[in-house]
Design a protein around this motif. Structure first.
Motif, mmCIF file in Angstrom:
data_model
loop_
_atom_site.group_PDB
_atom_site.id
_atom_site.type_symbol
_atom_site.label_atom_id
_atom_site.label_comp_id
_atom_site.label_asym_id
_atom_site.label_seq_id
_atom_site.Cartn_x
_atom_site.Cartn_y
_atom_site.Cartn_z
ATOM 1 N N PHE A 161 0.840 -1.190 0.000
ATOM 2 C CA PHE A 161 0.000 0.000 0.000
ATOM 3 C C PHE A 161 0.880 1.247 0.000
ATOM 4 N N SER A 162 0.437 2.256 -0.714
ATOM 5 C CA SER A 162 1.218 3.488 -0.842
ATOM 6 C C SER A 162 0.307 4.694 -0.621
ATOM 7 N N GLY A 163 0.931 5.872 -0.588
ATOM 8 C CA GLY A 163 0.167 7.097 -0.398
ATOM 9 C C GLY A 163 -0.040 7.412 1.077
ATOM 10 N N GLU A 164 -0.815 8.441 1.323
ATOM 11 C CA GLU A 164 -1.073 8.879 2.686
ATOM 12 C C GLU A 164 -2.271 8.128 3.280
ATOM 13 N N LEU A 165 -2.349 8.172 4.599
ATOM 14 C CA LEU A 165 -3.488 7.543 5.269
ATOM 15 C C LEU A 165 -4.751 8.349 4.978
ATOM 16 N N PRO A 166 -5.844 7.696 4.552
ATOM 17 C CA PRO A 166 -7.084 8.434 4.292
ATOM 18 C C PRO A 166 -7.649 9.017 5.590
ATOM 19 N N SER A 167 -8.072 10.252 5.527
ATOM 20 C CA SER A 167 -8.593 10.919 6.725
ATOM 21 C C SER A 167 -9.859 10.248 7.244
ATOM 22 N N SER A 168 -10.534 9.476 6.393
ATOM 23 C CA SER A 168 -11.763 8.811 6.820
ATOM 24 C C SER A 168 -11.509 7.781 7.907
ATOM 25 N N LEU A 169 -10.258 7.330 8.051
ATOM 26 C CA LEU A 169 -9.951 6.341 9.073
ATOM 27 C C LEU A 169 -10.223 6.865 10.481
ATOM 28 N N GLN A 170 -10.248 8.167 10.639
ATOM 29 C CA GLN A 170 -10.487 8.718 11.962
ATOM 30 C C GLN A 170 -11.908 8.444 12.455
ATOM 31 N N ASN A 171 -12.781 7.991 11.553
ATOM 32 C CA ASN A 171 -14.137 7.629 11.966
ATOM 33 C C ASN A 171 -14.187 6.289 12.689
ATOM 34 N N CYS A 172 -13.108 5.519 12.602
ATOM 35 C CA CYS A 172 -13.074 4.193 13.253
ATOM 36 C C CYS A 172 -12.661 4.371 14.716
ATOM 37 N N ALA A 173 -13.514 5.009 15.476
ATOM 38 C CA ALA A 173 -13.162 5.448 16.826
ATOM 39 C C ALA A 173 -13.012 4.296 17.812
ATOM 40 N N LYS A 174 -13.507 3.100 17.496
ATOM 41 C CA LYS A 174 -13.437 1.977 18.415
ATOM 42 C C LYS A 174 -12.191 1.122 18.212
ATOM 43 N N LEU A 175 -11.314 1.515 17.291
ATOM 44 C CA LEU A 175 -10.130 0.712 16.998
ATOM 45 C C LEU A 175 -9.264 0.526 18.243
ATOM 46 N N LYS A 176 -8.887 -0.725 18.501
ATOM 47 C CA LYS A 176 -7.922 -1.049 19.540
ATOM 48 C C LYS A 176 -6.597 -1.513 18.940
ATOM 49 N N PHE A 177 -6.670 -2.089 17.756
ATOM 50 C CA PHE A 177 -5.493 -2.717 17.139
ATOM 51 C C PHE A 177 -5.369 -2.183 15.717
ATOM 52 N N LEU A 178 -4.289 -1.462 15.425
ATOM 53 C CA LEU A 178 -4.061 -0.908 14.094
ATOM 54 C C LEU A 178 -2.639 -1.241 13.664
ATOM 55 N N ASP A 179 -2.515 -2.083 12.647
ATOM 56 C CA ASP A 179 -1.207 -2.524 12.157
ATOM 57 C C ASP A 179 -1.115 -2.212 10.671
ATOM 58 N N LEU A 180 -0.306 -1.206 10.330
ATOM 59 C CA LEU A 180 -0.071 -0.800 8.938
ATOM 60 C C LEU A 180 1.389 -1.009 8.571
ATOM 61 N N SER A 181 2.086 -1.853 9.271
ATOM 62 C CA SER A 181 3.524 -2.011 9.093
ATOM 63 C C SER A 181 3.878 -2.673 7.767
ATOM 64 N N ASP A 182 5.131 -2.476 7.352
ATOM 65 C CA ASP A 182 5.704 -3.132 6.178
ATOM 66 C C ASP A 182 4.897 -2.842 4.914
ATOM 67 N N ASN A 183 4.679 -1.557 4.658
ATOM 68 C CA ASN A 183 4.043 -1.093 3.430
ATOM 69 C C ASN A 183 4.891 0.035 2.842
ATOM 70 N N GLU A 184 4.312 0.823 1.978
ATOM 71 C CA GLU A 184 5.019 1.960 1.372
ATOM 72 C C GLU A 184 4.231 3.250 1.596
ATOM 73 N N LEU A 185 3.584 3.351 2.742
ATOM 74 C CA LEU A 185 2.795 4.529 3.079
ATOM 75 C C LEU A 185 3.715 5.706 3.352
ATOM 76 N N SER A 186 3.231 6.897 3.064
ATOM 77 C CA SER A 186 4.073 8.086 3.165
ATOM 78 C C SER A 186 3.297 9.239 3.786
ATOM 79 N N GLY A 187 3.941 10.403 3.816
ATOM 80 C CA GLY A 187 3.334 11.575 4.425
ATOM 81 C C GLY A 187 3.668 11.659 5.904
ATOM 82 N N GLU A 188 3.070 12.616 6.576
ATOM 83 C CA GLU A 188 3.285 12.776 8.009
ATOM 84 C C GLU A 188 2.290 11.923 8.791
ATOM 85 N N ILE A 189 2.685 11.553 9.996
ATOM 86 C CA ILE A 189 1.775 10.802 10.862
ATOM 87 C C ILE A 189 0.613 11.718 11.237
#
Length: 908
Positions: free
Chosen positions: A553-581
């Motif tokens: 996966f590449s590009g920046e994190l979609p801002s829509s992910l912030q709607n997933c307010a119940k997330l406890k486990f988020l693993d985006l490791s070992d991809n080609e994502l970019s931009g600022e955290i």
């Protein structure tokens, strides 16, 4: 005339349907005021957040929600606030005492903030039903409840912090009781419980699950005067031994329909006395210490007796100590619709189709983790129609068993409507393509819960259709499925768990997740997906787990992910994502326990908003291009600063329920389906130098910032993380002295500060639990502290530091060797340099060696002929050597057989 008929029709309808009729009942003013006073002590909200009891307005209280009046007198008789979309909180006002005609009071499944069970409940003398279950009450059970002489149903279970002060003598005064639920109530001091139960002549249902019951005395058994009305008994999770329960149990069991003894300490062979429970339909004996007592012909006698019971529907013997051969006994249970042997070890035992040839009524088969081998002929059509097939870790392969396909052509419409199709054949040794369940190749696979993980299934992803399920699950992980996952857009039904991890899927993930708003766990990790993350992931309103690791996966994190307010486990490791955290990770995803952005292309600073993740247990930002300093607010990670009772696992329990107590599955009744799917999130972490799968998250609190461009000094606030186990800051540009207070982090097991610019002395003498330490490639100097754990580490842990001396790198500090060179520091180029040259050299070496050899053989004829001649000679030598060895071995065998023959003749 017609109007009189309408009035008469309306009156009769009210009588038959028992509806509230405004013409038949008028609210009493005194009771209306009592209800309003009761309302003021509570707060009730529905799922939308709107006040519910605020609708208690108007003069006619008999029309208020959850209030039921007598249709003739207008007196309030029932107040039911339980098991609805309403959650009531607060305390219970004694104004209820003014409802003199109250017969039914239901406060179940609410939240009364740990309030005591009020003694005034014992003054509601006309009560027939009192339900305070699962309502967060605490404290002792008031003995004044024994004054409710009219009471028929008493439910106090599921509160957890409720306990009986002493004996249950007060319960014996309630002679009209038909149902008692004291589950999860501490009754450890109620040593008279069995005696009291024996003197409730009308009691039909008794639930004492997880009550810490004391053993039954022989005195209680000798005075027994058991009621013959008891039909449902739950004594599970009490650790009762066999000697304590059997004498009493087999004396009250004559009319039992449902008996749950799971999770006790019952041991030895299965008693034959269970065969005397002629009315029993459901028998739960799981999680005990039962063994098989088989003879070579008839099998286990206890199982044989149970198999003869005329109405038995459910037999659960899961997770006992049953071992050896079950094949001799299983045929005696052919009348059962539900059979569960999960968790017993029958390793090596083989089940053939003949063992199941008489199982006409079987609907639910659970042999998970029994390690049985099931050998059925290809094309065998079973005489039963299974809706639940749980065969995890059984040996079924290598081909997909035909008999496991749903037989929907032979299911009656009634059974098809109420069945829940569950197929679990994970880790069953199957290497095959996934067969289509339908008539045509493009038909969907109809299922509610499907688990095929840890096999070798191959081929494309099929289409799925979820049967009548509100909480479906599909787990295809750890297989070899290939191609696109576009068929997920055609899934029909609500999906709660979807795991496609560890396969060979590729291409772009379709942007259609708005179809799965109730998805709890989504795992697409370790595949070959590419492109940007789908923005529709933001439509997932209830996900707790999202893993997309190990893709492209590449590009920046979609801002829509912030709607997933119940997330406890988020693993985006070992991809080609970019931009600022994104800063919204810390602002909107405040429930995160695990966050990994490892091995991407993120840049910029670590946003201080991440400090808002107070439940965070693991933070992994390693191998990126992050710069700047470490935020000084890390002490806001509450789970790392205080010794708390943390979630050891992030588990998802998907409960799919249906009819529970049903008479029989054989004659005009509906099948039972109660399905629970358990799913555990596994973190992939770099632990002591290697990547490991780690499900026990609560045991590992870690911060990993390895291989970035971070600068500055270690913030002093980091030392507040007293429960931290792993800290990896290696391969960055940190400088200054190593923070002395790091030594105060007593739980620290792994500390890696290598390849930075740290200087000064080592002041870490207070660390006692370290198992892995690396301070190499810095500017450290001075003597390594003695009489500490530091002397136990390999010298390489301190190498390449200027002026560092003392054990373990040198005997003493009399001679300080100059540093071999400038200390290496950890820029991003430093991280990648070795691997770049390694792969470049490996590629060049292969190309030169391979094409050099091929060119010489191709261009020089004499060398080519010599090479082929050498290969022919080598082949001939191998063949001749093998032939000689074979002939020699044959001669030796013949000589031995001849010698044995003559010896035998001589002896005879």
């Amino acid at each position: 005339m017609r109007s009189h008929k309408l009035v008469l029709f309306f009156a009769i309808s009210c009588l038959l349907l028992q509806e509230k009729c405004t013409d038949a009942s008028v609210c009493k003013e005194s009771e209306r005021k009592a209800l309003l006073e009761f309302q003021h002590s509570l707060q009730a909200m529905d799922s939308s957040g709107d006040g519910v009891l605020s609708f208690w307005v108007g003069e006619e209280c008999c029309l208020w929600n959850d209030v039921y009046c007598n249709r003739f007198t207008g007196y309030v008789e029932k107040l039911h606030l339980g098991y609805q979309s309403v959650v009531v909180a607060g305390t219970v006002s004694p104004s209820l005492l003014k409802l003199h005609h109250l017969t039914s009071l239901d406060f179940s499944s609410n939240d009364f903030n740990g309030s005591l069970i009020s003694e005034f409940f014992g003054s509601l003398k006309k009560l027939k039903l009192l339900d305070l279950s699962n309502a967060n009450f605490r404290g002792p059970i008031p003995p004044l409840l024994g004054n409710l002489s009219m009471l028929e149903t008493l439910r106090l279970g599921g509160n957890g912090r409720v306990f009986s002060v002493g004996k249950l003598e007060w319960l014996s005064h309630l002679s009209r009781l038909k149902e008692v639920d004291l589950s999860f109530t501490n009754l450890s001091n109620a040593n008279d419980w069995s005696l009291i139960i024996n003197h409730l002549p009308l009691l039909q249902k008794l639930n004492l699950r997880d009550c810490d019951l004391p053993s039954i005395s022989s005195f209680s058994v000798s005075l027994t005067n058991s009621s013959t009305s008891l039909n449902t008994l739950d004594l599970s999770h009490n650790n009762l031994p066999s000697s304590a329960i059997y004498p009493w149990l087999f004396n009250v069991s004559s009319n039992l329909v449902s008996l749950d003894l799971s999770s006790n300490q019952l041991k030895g062979p299965i008693p034959d006395a269970f065969g005397n429970m002629l009315a029993i339909q459901e028998l739960y004996l799981s999680d005990n210490l039962f063994i098989l007592a088989e003879n070579q012909v008839r099998g286990d006698s206890g199982l044989n007796e149970i198999g003869k019971l005329p109405d038995i529907n459910i037999l659960d013997l899961g997770y006992n100590l049953l071992n050896g051969s079950i094949s001799k006994s299983i045929g005696q249970l052919s009348n059962l619709p539900v059979l569960r042997f999960a968790g017993n070890s029958f390793d090596g035992d083989v089940i053939f189709e003949a063992h199941f040839s008489n199982f006409t009524y079987l609907r639910n088969l659970d042999l998970s983790y029994t390690f049985l081998t099931l050998k059925f002929n290809t094309g065998w059509i079973p005489p039963f129609q299974l809706s639940q097939r749980k065969l995890c870790s059984c040996k079924l392969g290598p081909r997909f068993p035909d008999w496991l396909r749903p037989q929907r052509d032979v299911l009656t419409p009634r059974f098809y409507k109420y069945s829940k199709d569950y197929l679990d054949i994970s880790a069953s040794g199957i290497s095959d393509s996934l067969p289509y369940y339908g008539t045509f190749p493009n038909a969907s696979i109809h299922t509610s819960h499907l688990d095929l993980c840890s096999n070798n299934f191959s081929g494309p992803l099929p289409c799925f259709s979820l049967d009548i399920s509100k909480m479906g699950s599909i787990n295809l992980s750890k297989n070899k499925f290939t191609g696109s996952v576009s068929p997920i857009c055609n899934i029909i039904g609500d999906l709660a768990l979807f795991d496609l991890s560890n396969n060979l899927f590729s291409r772009v993930v379709p942007d259609c997740f708005e179809s799965f708003p109730f998805l709890t766990a989504l795992n697409l990790g370790d595949n070959g997906f590419s492109g940007s993350l789908p923005s529709s992931l933001g439509y997932l309103i209830s996900p707790e787990m999202l893993s997309l690791r190990g893709n492209k996966f590449s590009g920046e994190l979609p801002s829509s992910l912030q709607n997933c307010a119940k997330l406890k486990f988020l693993d985006l490791s070992d991809n080609e994502l970019s931009g600022e955290i994104p800063i919204w990770i810390g602002q909107k995803l405040s429930s995160l326990v695990f966050l990994s952005l490892q091995e991407n292309q993120f840049k910029g600073r670590i946003p201080h908003q991440l400090c808002g993740l107070k439940y965070l247990q693991i933070l992994d930002l390693s191998v990126n291009k992050i710069s700047g300093t470490i935020p000084s607010c890390l002490n806001n990670f509450t789970s790392m600063t205080k010794k708390l009772s943390l979630d050891r696992r992030i588990e998802h329990h998907i409960l799919d329920t249906g009819p529970r107590f049903l008479p029989s599955l054989r004659e005009n009744s509906e099948p039972i389906w109660i399905i629970q799917v358990r799913y555990v999130d596994e973190a992939l972490l770099t632990w002591k130098g290697t990547k490991q799968s780690y499900p026990q998250l609560g045991l590992l609190l870690a911060i990993d910032l390895f291989c970035n461009k971070l600068t500055g000094e270690i913030p002093e606030e980091l030392s507040s993380l007293q429960e931290l186990v792993v800290l990896n800051l290696s391969r960055n540009l940190f400088n200054g002295k190593i923070l002395q207070k790091i030594g105060h982090i007593r739980q620290l097991e792994v500390l890696d500060l290598s390849r930075n610019k740290f200087s000064g002395n080592i002041l870490l003498s207070e660390l006692t639990f370290l198992s892995n330490l690396n301070l190499s490639y810095n500017d450290l100097s001075g003597k390594i502290p003695t009489s500490t754990q530091l002397q136990c580490f390999d010298p390489s842990s301190f190498s390449h530091n200027r002026g560092l001396c003392g054990p373990p790198i040198s005997p003493n500090c009399s001679v300080v060797e100059p540093p071999p060179g400038k200390p290496a520091v950890g820029s991003e180029e430093d991280c990648d340099e070795f691997m770049k040259w390694f792969y470049t050299g490996m590629g060049l070496g292969f190309a030169v060696g391979f094409w050099g050899f091929c060119s010489v053989v191709f261009l020089k004829r004499s060398w080519r002929h010599s090479y082929y001649r050498h290969m022919d000679n080598a082949k001939d030598w191998v063949y001749v050597t093998f032939a000689l060895l074979k002939a020699r071995l044959v001669r030796r065998i013949k000589a031995l057989s001849t010698r044995w023959f003559f010896l035998h003749v001589r002896r005879s």
